[in-house]
Design an enzyme around this catalytic site. Structure first.
Site, PDB file in Angstrom:
ATOM      1  N   ASP A   1     -26.109 -48.025  18.495  1.00  0.00           N
ATOM      2  CA  ASP A   1     -25.174 -47.821  17.512  1.00  0.00           C
ATOM      3  C   ASP A   1     -25.185 -46.373  17.120  1.00  0.00           C
ATOM      4  OD1 ASP A   1     -28.377 -47.940  17.187  1.00  0.00           O
ATOM      5  OD2 ASP A   1     -28.128 -48.129  14.992  1.00  0.00           O
TER       6      ASP A   1
ATOM      7  N   HIS B   1     -39.611 -42.602  16.231  1.00  0.00           N
ATOM      8  CA  HIS B   1     -38.730 -43.853  16.345  1.00  0.00           C
ATOM      9  C   HIS B   1     -39.233 -44.521  17.631  1.00  0.00           C
ATOM     10  CE1 HIS B   1     -35.436 -46.211  15.641  1.00  0.00           C
ATOM     11  NE2 HIS B   1     -34.615 -45.971  16.356  1.00  0.00           N
TER      12      HIS B   1
ATOM     13  N   ASP C   1     -32.846 -41.850  13.182  1.00  0.00           N
ATOM     14  CA  ASP C   1     -33.570 -43.046  13.150  1.00  0.00           C
ATOM     15  C   ASP C   1     -34.805 -42.602  12.801  1.00  0.00           C
ATOM     16  OD1 ASP C   1     -31.297 -44.421  13.040  1.00  0.00           O
ATOM     17  OD2 ASP C   1     -31.841 -45.924  14.660  1.00  0.00           O
TER      18      ASP C   1
HETATM   19 ZN   LIG Z   1     -29.800 -46.916  14.331  1.00  0.00          ZN
HETATM   20 ZN   LIG Z   2     -32.439 -46.317  16.780  1.00  0.00          ZN
END
Ligand SMILES: [Zn+2]
Ligand SMILES: [Zn+2]
Length: 293
Positions: free
Chosen positions: A53, A126, A196
């Site tokens: 993403d 993350h 993230d």
């Molecule tokens: Zn993400």
């Molecule tokens: Zn991620």
């Protein structure tokens, strides 16, 4: 995941003809064109981590730039493996670009220096190697005071512009330093981007005092277990970090597809840090210069 109203992450800083793109989710090229960011500008891409993403839009963006005959070198800062992926995909798909791509492997500290800005990176927390970034303008010289220059007997013209550019000059054997005719140095703007991450002490220190902090806010408080499990942040955690770091303004982004609207997350965050905005596709914000830090 995209929703009816939200696409995937990609944030652009537009400044004096330059574009700095932070992450490049699928479909970024369409938004890029829609918002008139310019396909042949001086440009940097900062990638936070290698989840689809955040990177799947890169190939399409590079190809669109090539179709429009981009000639300027494009710089990409990212974890090293991104470059292997791009290289092999471009080979398989027989993609040739009209411009050079310069890869810079991300590391802690200053990753890149430009003529009047620099990029810093710090480790995020993350589920895989992930980085947060700060774009920062270098301080600018203070405002030139012509009255002062006249009073000191410095003739208008070349000598004035030298002083404005920070150089010491000599007039009839007397030396003049820029500080005699310039106001105090003006701090540059700083914009932080989390990618993230879970909140962390490292990031509180890293983002201390930034003018704008764009921070992920994947979950609402009622789903805080998921935030811990999937290594993301809640809106409240983002707001707590912004408050602790003493940032000027917070923008929440990267909302889970489970929330159709983001009002509830924004409401939770504002109780902790009032100067908070929830991002939506196409949101544009000004970061004022010299806001008196
Ligand atoms: Zn993400
Ligand atoms: Zn991620």
């Amino acid at each position: 995941m995209p929703t009816r109203s939200r696409s995937l992450p990609s944030v652009a800083i537009r400044r004096e003809g330059q574009v700095v793109l932070m992450d490049c989710g699928e479909g970024a090229q369409s938004s890029f064109v829609r918002h008139g960011l310019g396909l042949n500008r001086e440009m940097l891409v900062l990638i936070s981590h290698l989840h689809g993403d955040h990177v799947n839009g890169l190939l399409g963006l590079l190809q669109t730039m090539s179709m429009s005959q981009r000639v300027r070198t494009l710089t990409i800062v990212a974890p090293g493996e991104l470059f292997d992926w791009l290289k092999s995909t471009m080979e398989v798909l027989h993609i040739g670009l009209t411009f050079e791509v310069r890869f810079v492997a991300v590391k802690s500290g200053i990753v890149l220096r430009g003529s009047d800005f620099r990029i810093r990176a710090a480790r995020a927390t993350h589920s895989l190697e992930a980085w947060s970034y700060i774009f920062e303008e270098l301080p600018r010289p203070g405002v030139f005071d012509p009255k002062n220059a006249q009073a000191l007997g410095i003739p208008e013209g070349r000598k004035w512009s030298s002083l404005q550019r920070g150089r010491t000059i000599t007039v009839k054997g007397r030396k003049f330093h820029p500080s005699q005719v310039l106001g105090p140095e003006r701090p540059g703007r700083r914009i932080g981007y989390s990618g993230d991450t879970r909140p962390s002490r490292t990031l509180v220190r890293f983002f201390a005092g930034v003018d704008l902090l764009i921070f992920e806010s994947t979950f609402a408080s009622r789903d805080s277990d998921r935030a811990v499990e999937r290594k993301h942040s809640t809106a409240v955690e983002a707001a707590e970090l912004a408050r602790e770091a003493g940032v000027k303004r917070l923008v929440l982004t990267h909302f889970s597809a489970r929330y159709r609207r983001t009002d509830a997350l924004l409401g939770e965050a504002r109780k902790v840090f009032s100067d908070t905005v929830a991002a939506h596709d196409g949101l544009t914000l000004d970061v004022p210069q010299f806001s008196g830090r």
